[in-house]
Design a protein around this motif. Structure first.
Motif, PDB file in Angstrom:
ATOM      1  N   VAL A  11       0.873  -1.257  -0.060  1.00  0.00           N
ATOM      2  CA  VAL A  11       0.268   0.115   0.048  1.00  0.00           C
ATOM      3  C   VAL A  11       0.834   1.311  -0.120  1.00  0.00           C
ATOM      4  O   VAL A  11       0.605   2.280  -0.675  1.00  0.00           O
ATOM      5  CB  VAL A  11      -0.994  -0.121   1.226  1.00  0.00           C
ATOM      6  CG1 VAL A  11      -1.436   1.178   1.228  1.00  0.00           C
ATOM      7  CG2 VAL A  11      -1.716  -1.233   1.233  1.00  0.00           C
ATOM      8  N   GLY A  15       0.824   4.012  -2.772  1.00  0.00           N
ATOM      9  CA  GLY A  15       0.719   5.409  -2.320  1.00  0.00           C
ATOM     10  C   GLY A  15       1.973   6.440  -2.808  1.00  0.00           C
ATOM     11  O   GLY A  15       1.494   7.640  -3.640  1.00  0.00           O
ATOM     12  N   LEU A  18       1.177   7.061  -6.439  1.00  0.00           N
ATOM     13  CA  LEU A  18      -0.004   7.970  -6.671  1.00  0.00           C
ATOM     14  C   LEU A  18       0.371   9.361  -6.246  1.00  0.00           C
ATOM     15  O   LEU A  18      -0.674  10.270  -6.258  1.00  0.00           O
ATOM     16  CB  LEU A  18      -1.170   7.545  -5.907  1.00  0.00           C
ATOM     17  CG  LEU A  18      -1.763   6.327  -6.689  1.00  0.00           C
ATOM     18  CD1 LEU A  18      -2.871   5.837  -5.885  1.00  0.00           C
ATOM     19  CD2 LEU A  18      -2.501   6.640  -8.114  1.00  0.00           C
ATOM     20  N   ARG A  22       0.501   7.693   3.187  1.00  0.00           N
ATOM     21  CA  ARG A  22       0.261   6.136   3.424  1.00  0.00           C
ATOM     22  C   ARG A  22      -1.394   5.896   4.062  1.00  0.00           C
ATOM     23  O   ARG A  22      -2.122   5.031   3.633  1.00  0.00           O
ATOM     24  CB  ARG A  22       1.115   5.940   4.626  1.00  0.00           C
ATOM     25  CG  ARG A  22       1.036   4.330   4.976  1.00  0.00           C
ATOM     26  CD  ARG A  22       2.064   4.057   6.101  1.00  0.00           C
ATOM     27  NE  ARG A  22       1.602   2.853   6.850  1.00  0.00           N
ATOM     28  CZ  ARG A  22       1.152   2.599   7.954  1.00  0.00           C
ATOM     29  NH1 ARG A  22       0.503   3.635   8.254  1.00  0.00           N
ATOM     30  NH2 ARG A  22       0.612   1.584   8.533  1.00  0.00           N
ATOM     31  N   THR A  25      -3.950   6.555   1.026  1.00  0.00           N
ATOM     32  CA  THR A  25      -3.775   5.080   0.497  1.00  0.00           C
ATOM     33  C   THR A  25      -4.525   4.006   1.081  1.00  0.00           C
ATOM     34  O   THR A  25      -5.369   3.241   0.576  1.00  0.00           O
ATOM     35  CB  THR A  25      -2.423   4.734  -0.007  1.00  0.00           C
ATOM     36  OG1 THR A  25      -1.639   6.000  -0.762  1.00  0.00           O
ATOM     37  CG2 THR A  25      -2.580   3.597  -1.027  1.00  0.00           C
ATOM     38  N   THR A  29      -8.165   1.755   0.032  1.00  0.00           N
ATOM     39  CA  THR A  29      -8.438   0.208   0.318  1.00  0.00           C
ATOM     40  C   THR A  29      -9.554   0.023   0.884  1.00  0.00           C
ATOM     41  O   THR A  29     -10.360  -0.996   0.626  1.00  0.00           O
ATOM     42  CB  THR A  29      -7.018  -0.411   0.424  1.00  0.00           C
ATOM     43  OG1 THR A  29      -6.748  -0.198   1.743  1.00  0.00           O
ATOM     44  CG2 THR A  29      -5.905   0.009  -0.352  1.00  0.00           C
ATOM     45  N   LEU A  41      -9.596   1.880  -4.316  1.00  0.00           N
ATOM     46  CA  LEU A  41      -8.380   1.520  -4.574  1.00  0.00           C
ATOM     47  C   LEU A  41      -8.261  -0.227  -4.485  1.00  0.00           C
ATOM     48  O   LEU A  41      -8.329  -0.681  -3.284  1.00  0.00           O
ATOM     49  CB  LEU A  41      -7.110   1.883  -4.268  1.00  0.00           C
ATOM     50  CG  LEU A  41      -5.615   1.290  -4.509  1.00  0.00           C
ATOM     51  CD1 LEU A  41      -5.741   1.507  -6.153  1.00  0.00           C
ATOM     52  CD2 LEU A  41      -4.523   2.018  -4.038  1.00  0.00           C
ATOM     53  N   LEU A  57      -3.824  -0.393  -9.936  1.00  0.00           N
ATOM     54  CA  LEU A  57      -3.395   0.967  -9.886  1.00  0.00           C
ATOM     55  C   LEU A  57      -3.337   1.557 -11.128  1.00  0.00           C
ATOM     56  O   LEU A  57      -4.025   2.744 -11.279  1.00  0.00           O
ATOM     57  CB  LEU A  57      -1.858   0.855  -9.519  1.00  0.00           C
ATOM     58  CG  LEU A  57      -1.279   1.923  -9.109  1.00  0.00           C
ATOM     59  CD1 LEU A  57      -1.686   2.820  -7.891  1.00  0.00           C
ATOM     60  CD2 LEU A  57       0.375   1.872  -9.022  1.00  0.00           C
TER      61      LEU A  57
END
Length: 70
Positions: A11, A15, A18, A22, A25, A29, A41, A57
């Motif tokens: 993850v 992150g 993107l 953290r 991101t 999820t 995500l 992603l």
């Protein structure tokens, strides 16, 4: 750029790709899980760990960015 990434990312790695933190991101999820994949995500569980497939992603980026004018 994404071709250089491994097939499954942590993850934190997702992150960074993107340019998100953290916490945000992980939030994405959790959103994906809570909405049964309608938003957020995508990830898979490998044991107790979340991993973001590179393809997920790429899909997230394509769906999040506004269409460009031709």
């Amino acid at each position: 750029m994404l071709d250089d990434l491994p097939p499954f990312l942590t993850v934190e790695q997702a992150g960074r790709a993107l340019q998100l933190g953290r916490s945000k991101t992980y939030e994405l999820t959790v959103e994906w899980e809570a909405t049964e994949g309608r938003s957020g995500l995508a990830f898979v569980r490998l044991g107790h760990q979340k991993r973001v497939p590179r393809a997920a992603l790429e899909r997230f980026i394509d769906e999040t960015l506004p269409p460009t004018a031709a």
